[in-house]
Every structure is written in C-alpha cells, then in structure tokens.
Design a protein around this motif. Structure first.
Motif, PDB file in Angstrom:
ATOM      1  N   ALA A 126     -21.108  27.133  -1.121  1.00 16.27           N
ATOM      2  CA  ALA A 126     -22.569  27.068  -1.098  1.00 16.27           C
ATOM      3  C   ALA A 126     -23.014  25.626  -0.877  1.00 16.27           C
ATOM      4  N   ALA A 127     -22.350  24.688  -1.576  1.00 15.05           N
ATOM      5  CA  ALA A 127     -22.736  23.286  -1.441  1.00 15.05           C
ATOM      6  C   ALA A 127     -22.451  22.779  -0.035  1.00 15.05           C
ATOM      7  N   GLY A 128     -21.314  23.204   0.552  1.00 18.44           N
ATOM      8  CA  GLY A 128     -20.948  22.733   1.882  1.00 18.44           C
ATOM      9  C   GLY A 128     -21.930  23.203   2.941  1.00 18.44           C
ATOM     10  N   ILE A 129     -22.210  24.524   2.944  1.00 22.00           N
ATOM     11  CA  ILE A 129     -23.172  25.043   3.916  1.00 22.00           C
ATOM     12  C   ILE A 129     -24.523  24.373   3.701  1.00 22.00           C
ATOM     13  N   GLY A 130     -24.893  24.267   2.410  1.00 23.70           N
ATOM     14  CA  GLY A 130     -26.180  23.642   2.084  1.00 23.70           C
ATOM     15  C   GLY A 130     -26.247  22.209   2.588  1.00 23.70           C
ATOM     16  N   ALA A 131     -25.148  21.471   2.430  1.00 25.56           N
ATOM     17  CA  ALA A 131     -25.161  20.054   2.809  1.00 25.56           C
ATOM     18  C   ALA A 131     -25.350  19.904   4.309  1.00 25.56           C
ATOM     19  N   VAL A 132     -24.564  20.664   5.080  1.00 26.99           N
ATOM     20  CA  VAL A 132     -24.683  20.572   6.541  1.00 26.99           C
ATOM     21  C   VAL A 132     -26.100  20.953   6.974  1.00 26.99           C
ATOM     22  N   GLY A 133     -26.570  22.086   6.441  1.00 27.76           N
ATOM     23  CA  GLY A 133     -27.912  22.546   6.798  1.00 27.76           C
ATOM     24  C   GLY A 133     -28.987  21.549   6.411  1.00 27.76           C
ATOM     25  N   ALA A 134     -28.861  20.970   5.206  1.00 31.70           N
ATOM     26  CA  ALA A 134     -29.895  20.055   4.716  1.00 31.70           C
ATOM     27  C   ALA A 134     -29.966  18.809   5.588  1.00 31.70           C
ATOM     28  N   VAL A 135     -28.798  18.295   6.024  1.00 31.97           N
ATOM     29  CA  VAL A 135     -28.828  17.103   6.878  1.00 31.97           C
ATOM     30  C   VAL A 135     -29.486  17.433   8.215  1.00 31.97           C
ATOM     31  N   ARG A 139     -27.580   5.323   9.049  1.00 26.75           N
ATOM     32  CA  ARG A 139     -26.556   4.526   8.415  1.00 26.75           C
ATOM     33  C   ARG A 139     -27.092   3.823   7.171  1.00 26.75           C
ATOM     34  N   GLN A 140     -28.310   3.341   7.290  1.00 25.37           N
ATOM     35  CA  GLN A 140     -28.898   2.633   6.169  1.00 25.37           C
ATOM     36  C   GLN A 140     -29.134   3.563   4.981  1.00 25.37           C
ATOM     37  N   MET A 141     -29.477   4.801   5.271  1.00 20.61           N
ATOM     38  CA  MET A 141     -29.829   5.738   4.214  1.00 20.61           C
ATOM     39  C   MET A 141     -28.639   6.581   3.763  1.00 20.61           C
ATOM     40  N   LEU A 142     -27.475   6.310   4.310  1.00 20.92           N
ATOM     41  CA  LEU A 142     -26.322   7.149   3.997  1.00 20.92           C
ATOM     42  C   LEU A 142     -26.054   7.279   2.490  1.00 20.92           C
ATOM     43  N   PRO A 143     -26.100   6.177   1.721  1.00 19.07           N
ATOM     44  CA  PRO A 143     -25.865   6.342   0.283  1.00 19.07           C
ATOM     45  C   PRO A 143     -26.872   7.281  -0.372  1.00 19.07           C
ATOM     46  N   ILE A 144     -28.147   7.160   0.047  1.00 22.55           N
ATOM     47  CA  ILE A 144     -29.176   8.031  -0.536  1.00 22.55           C
ATOM     48  C   ILE A 144     -28.906   9.476  -0.163  1.00 22.55           C
ATOM     49  N   ILE A 145     -28.498   9.672   1.099  1.00 18.24           N
ATOM     50  CA  ILE A 145     -28.231  11.039   1.545  1.00 18.24           C
ATOM     51  C   ILE A 145     -27.072  11.625   0.742  1.00 18.24           C
ATOM     52  N   ILE A 146     -26.039  10.818   0.518  1.00 18.15           N
ATOM     53  CA  ILE A 146     -24.909  11.348  -0.251  1.00 18.15           C
ATOM     54  C   ILE A 146     -25.315  11.623  -1.689  1.00 18.15           C
ATOM     55  N   ALA A 147     -26.130  10.734  -2.266  1.00 13.12           N
ATOM     56  CA  ALA A 147     -26.615  10.984  -3.629  1.00 13.12           C
ATOM     57  C   ALA A 147     -27.379  12.304  -3.672  1.00 13.12           C
ATOM     58  N   GLN A 148     -28.152  12.563  -2.603  1.00  8.78           N
ATOM     59  CA  GLN A 148     -28.896  13.809  -2.537  1.00  8.78           C
ATOM     60  C   GLN A 148     -27.947  15.005  -2.441  1.00  8.78           C
ATOM     61  N   LEU A 149     -26.803  14.787  -1.793  1.00  8.41           N
ATOM     62  CA  LEU A 149     -25.845  15.883  -1.674  1.00  8.41           C
ATOM     63  C   LEU A 149     -25.170  16.169  -3.021  1.00  8.41           C
ATOM     64  N   VAL A 150     -25.036  15.134  -3.853  1.00 12.71           N
ATOM     65  CA  VAL A 150     -24.542  15.377  -5.215  1.00 12.71           C
ATOM     66  C   VAL A 150     -25.522  16.288  -5.946  1.00 12.71           C
ATOM     67  N   VAL A 151     -26.819  15.986  -5.766  1.00 14.88           N
ATOM     68  CA  VAL A 151     -27.851  16.825  -6.377  1.00 14.88           C
ATOM     69  C   VAL A 151     -27.724  18.265  -5.892  1.00 14.88           C
ATOM     70  N   LEU A 152     -27.503  18.383  -4.595  1.00 13.12           N
ATOM     71  CA  LEU A 152     -27.374  19.721  -4.000  1.00 13.12           C
ATOM     72  C   LEU A 152     -26.220  20.478  -4.645  1.00 13.12           C
ATOM     73  N   LEU A 153     -25.120  19.753  -4.830  1.00 19.70           N
ATOM     74  CA  LEU A 153     -23.955  20.389  -5.462  1.00 19.70           C
ATOM     75  C   LEU A 153     -24.286  20.825  -6.890  1.00 19.70           C
ATOM     76  N   LYS A 154     -24.991  19.956  -7.605  1.00 18.28           N
ATOM     77  CA  LYS A 154     -25.366  20.324  -8.976  1.00 18.28           C
ATOM     78  C   LYS A 154     -26.259  21.558  -8.980  1.00 18.28           C
ATOM     79  N   ASP A 155     -27.168  21.604  -8.008  1.00 19.56           N
ATOM     80  CA  ASP A 155     -28.145  22.692  -8.000  1.00 19.56           C
ATOM     81  C   ASP A 155     -27.538  24.031  -7.608  1.00 19.56           C
ATOM     82  N   THR A 156     -26.310  24.031  -7.071  1.00 16.31           N
ATOM     83  CA  THR A 156     -25.712  25.332  -6.799  1.00 16.31           C
ATOM     84  C   THR A 156     -25.544  26.123  -8.095  1.00 16.31           C
TER      85      THR A 156
END
Lengths: 215, 308
Positions: free
Chosen positions: B84-93, B197-214
């Motif tokens: 769920a997190a993987g599909i969500g991450a790709v889709g969210a980006v 590239r500049q926002m990559l850390p923020i995007i990854i932090a957001q993906l951690v959130v996504l994983l938590k929200d599963t």
C-alpha cells in the motif's frame, strides 16, 4: 442534503468534541513539546539524549498504534481512563515531538550572531535563551506550529474509530443509519473539518509571508 | 561537548561536574521509570472474577512466536503494508508533480480550480477520504487506502515542489525562456529537476508519513500489519496474545520508519554537503544540529505530522 439538516444537532455535538480534542490535545502537546525542546537544547547530555530518543520514537510510530498503546498497555499499568481521556493522551503525546521540532526550527532560524552577541555580553544559558533567542524564535515558530495544529485537527478523526463520538465517529454512525445518503453525510463531515482547518491554514500562510518579508 | 554550539560556554570543571550529576540523576529517573513499567507489565494481574492473569512477559503469552505460520502471517501483512505504501508513494509523487505544474500555470482557469481542489483535499482527514472512497466508489479496502493516501500526500508533495520552484533564482526561468523554450518546457526541463532535487528530503519525509498512515487501513478493514496482528491473529490465537502481537507490530513499524527517516536525513546532509562544497560542517546554526534544519523542520512541521 436533507440528512445533514435533519442531523444538524448530531453534527454539532461531534464538531464540539473534535474542537475539544484539538484544543486540549494542542495545549498538552505544546506543554510537552516545550519541555522536550528545552531538554533538546539543554547543556545536560542525558536530557538531550532522552529528548532525541523520545522525538525519534514517537515520530516514527503511527498514530493508530499510539491509540492502541493507550487502549491495551495503559490499563495494564493501572491507568484506566474513559476513551475520551485516552484520546487526549494519545493525541498530545503523538503531537508533542512535532511541536518540539517546530520550536527547534524556530530557534535555528535566529541568526547565529544574536546568540554570540548575548554570550559575549556575559549572559548565561538561561538569559541567552530566555531574553534573546526565544523571543525572536517565536515569530518564526508560529507558522509551522499552526500547521502542526491543523494536522492535529485532522488526526482527531482517528479518535472516532476508538469509540469517541467526534465528527468522524458521528459520520460513520450516520452512514450506518442512512446508507442511501453516504455522499451527502460525508461531505457534511468534511465541511465541518474544513471550518477549522482552512482558516487556520490561511492564518499560517499570512504569518509566513509576514515573517519572510522581515527576515 | 560539541552538541549545542553557542548557547552555553564550553563547561569548566564545576559545570562539568554539575552536568554529570544531572546526567546521572536523569538517567536514574528514566531507568527507574522504565524498570517500573517493565515490572508492572511482568507482574501477574488480578482480573475480575478472581482469575489471576499471567504477566505480559510470561512464556504462555509469547509461545505462538515459535510457530512459523504466525511469522508467515505477520510477514504477509508487512508486505501488504509496504505494498500500500509503495503504490501510494509512486502515485503521490506523480500527482504531486502534476498538481505543482497546474498550480503554477499562468492560465487562471487552470490555476484557481487547482488551488481550490488542493485546499479542499489538504484540509480533510485522510481517514474520512478513505471511508468516502470505500463507500462511494466501492473500490475495496486496498484501493480506498491507496487512493486516499495518493490524493492527500500528492497535494502536500505538490505544495512542496511549488515552494521549491518559487525558491529558484529568477534567472533560471529567464534563461530557459530566452533560449526559446516554451514556458511549460522551461518548467519541466529547467525548473522542475532543480526543485525536485532541492525538495527531495521533504518528499521522503512525506513518504514516511504515508507509510505511517497505511495503518489507518486498520480502521477501513484493510488487513495491514496492525489489523492482522492485533485483530485477526489475536482473535485466532486468543486475546492473551494481544500484547505480544501489538509489541511485535510496533517493533516492525519502528524499524521500517526509523530506517526511512534516517535515510531522509542522510540524503539531506549529503545534498547540503554537495551544495556547500566538500566541507564537513556547513552553515552553522544556533543549535548546530543537522544541517538544512529548516527544510527538515518544514518537513516535520507542516507535512510530517502523520496527518489523518
């Protein structure tokens, strides 16, 4: 549509509980967050370590699991509260590291020279932080802090799944009772959340612009 | 003592002693608290009806973990969570990229509806979105969870990308336009890669959130890690395993999320190092903590609060 107007009192009580969860959760999260932030910047190594570990662990735990922790583990430890109180505990604990990080980022946003100047005047840790750094940090802290509270508002919905009759719980109960009007009922619930979150977001954006100009 | 930079002096002998004493007291208090928690959990309990329940660490509460099938079931649930997190991450980006382009479009007929849509999706709990999708579109639990996560995190990633584009020097866009690229191509070829590239850390932090929200899948009936352990397995093997199953689920979540967030921080630091030359210590801040502290705080402050 008729369902919403028929059940307006139900929505209203749910809304009030959501508001209550947000305010009480927000206040306690802020209190814990301030303590953690002070620990985090204090000269005492063990307190810094404790604050770091606390922040890391709580931030990496899904809120659903925090609620579960309150529901299963706390009663064993002798804390047997009603669900509403558990919701307060879960929300404030979960939100506190985010408050602490917002405070810390505000402190980091203060120019280095400010602290250096204060130190060179001979002010101690408490004076430097209390009179020079913190007052300047607050203005940069408020916009991210509001964003934390917006997220908290939305997070209160999880309490609805743990037997607290706030907006989400109310919505679910109404859906169960009126299966044919799902869309209207849930849009009604969404509206009440937006009543809280959208204005807060506007305030945060406005303050952010103000801070950005003067920085 | 290189921890905090300028807030206090390098401690002298007296301050060091005081700090050491406070440290010892602090550690003692924390260890004492932990010990009390563990002792209380381990102690047998008197339940209603005069039955004595065994302590939480008693072997009969943990014996199911010697059965491979329990681990297999937990493993499958972990895979479902990650799926769920993987599909969500790709889709969210992807959604984030599209939204940030629409949101910065010159045409108001595109920009304004997008803005309204973003505000609407951002202000709503993800959980409500999941329930809505589940009931209205009857998608099944997996797609309800995934779609809601994509929409919600997509809007947040889109906003982060927009902030990244806004923070670029004006000359980047001007250069692209003066080369004869259309505004859209300028955006896609020149501004976008830099912002991303500049926002990559923020995007990854957001993906951690996504994983938590599963884990909200628990509430809408998707058999992810939490539901599988504390609900299905606990029902099957009996409630006395509730605590140990919950404990295992918590440990798995913490492991995955800690690894991901460390990765995000490492990435932020290495990006920062690239930008400021190869020096180890980039711009100093008052707290002398991780570099790029503001970007990190933005990540944890605005988006990072596993919003539900």
């Amino acid at each position: 549509m008729q369902v919403i107007f028929d059940n307006l009192p139900v929505y209203w009580t749910g809304f009030l509980v959501t508001l209550q969860l947000t305010v009480v959760g927000g206040v306690f999260a802020t209190l814990i967050g301030i303590v953690i932030a002070i620990f985090r910047i204090s000269p005492v190594a063990s307190l810094r370590g404790f604050a770091t570990v606390y922040t890391e662990i709580v931030r990496c735990t899904p809120l659903t699991l925090v609620f579960f922790f309150c529901a299963i583990v706390l009663p064993i430890l002798g804390v047997d509260f009603p669900y509403l109180a558990f919701a307060f505990i879960a929300l404030s604990v979960y939100t506190s590291p985010f408050v602490a990080e917002a405070l810390r980022s505000g402190i980091n946003g203060v120019a280095l020279g400010q602290a250096e100047a204060a130190r060179s005047l001979g002010l101690g840790f408490g004076q430097t932080v209390g009179f020079v750094v913190f007052p300047q940090a607050i203005r940069m802290t408020i916009p991210p802090l509001i964003n934390v509270f917006i997220a908290l508002t939305k997070n209160t919905s999880i309490a609805g799944a743990f037997y607290v009759t706030e907006l989400f719980g109310v919505g679910r109960a109404l859906v169960n009772a009126n299966g044919n009007a799902v869309i209207a009922i849930l849009l009604g619930v969404a509206f009440f959340y937006l009543v809280i979150t959208v204005p807060l977001g506007q305030i945060a954006a406005h303050l952010e612009r103000k801070v950005a100009v003067t920085r | 003592m290189s921890g905090s930079a300028v807030l206090f002096d390098a401690p002298g002998p007296k301050a060091r002693r005081l700090s050491r004493i406070l440290s010892i007291v602090g550690i003692a208090l924390i260890a004492g608290g932990l010990a009390w928690v563990i002792m209380t959990l381990a102690a047998p309990r008197q339940a209603s009806g005069g039955i004595t329940l065994s302590g939480m660490f008693a072997p009969e509460r943990w014996d199911i973990f010697s059965e491979p099938i329990v681990w297999q079931s937990i493993g499958e649930a972990t895979v479902r969570t990650l799926q769920a997190a993987g599909i969500g991450a790709v889709g969210a980006v992807i959604v984030g990229v599209i939204l940030s382009i629409l949101r910065t479009a010159a045409n108001p007929w595109v920009r304004i509806p997008t803005t309204v849509l973003i505000e609407f999706c951002r202000g709503m709990p993800v959980l409500l979105m999941m329930l809505f999708i589940l009931l209205v579109f009857s998608t099944g639990a997996l797609w309800a969870v995934v779609t809601a996560l994509i929409i919600y995190n997509g809007t947040l990633i889109g906003e982060a990308l927009r902030a990244g584009i806004a923070s670029l020097p004006k000359g980047q866009r001007e250069a692209g336009l003066s080369l004869g690229l259309t505004p859209l191509r300028t955006r896609l070829l020149i501004e976008f890669p830099q912002a991303f590239r500049q926002m990559l850390p923020i995007i990854i932090a957001q993906l951690v959130v996504l994983l938590k929200d599963t884990s909200l899948g628990y509430i809408v009936g998707y058999p992810e890690l939490l539901r599988q352990t504390t609900n299905y397995l606990a029902n099957f093997y009996g409630n006395r395993y509730m605590f140990s199953l919950f404990f295992v689920a918590l440990a798995i979540y913490l492991t995955i999320n800690l690894l991901l967030s460390w990765f995000a921080r490492w990435l932020a630091r290495s990006e920062e190092r690239k930008r400021t030359g190869k020096k180890g210590k980039p711009d100093k801040t008052i707290l002398d903590s991780t570099p790029n502290a503001n970007a990190q705080a933005l990540a944890s402050g605005s988006g990072g609060l596993g919003a539900a």
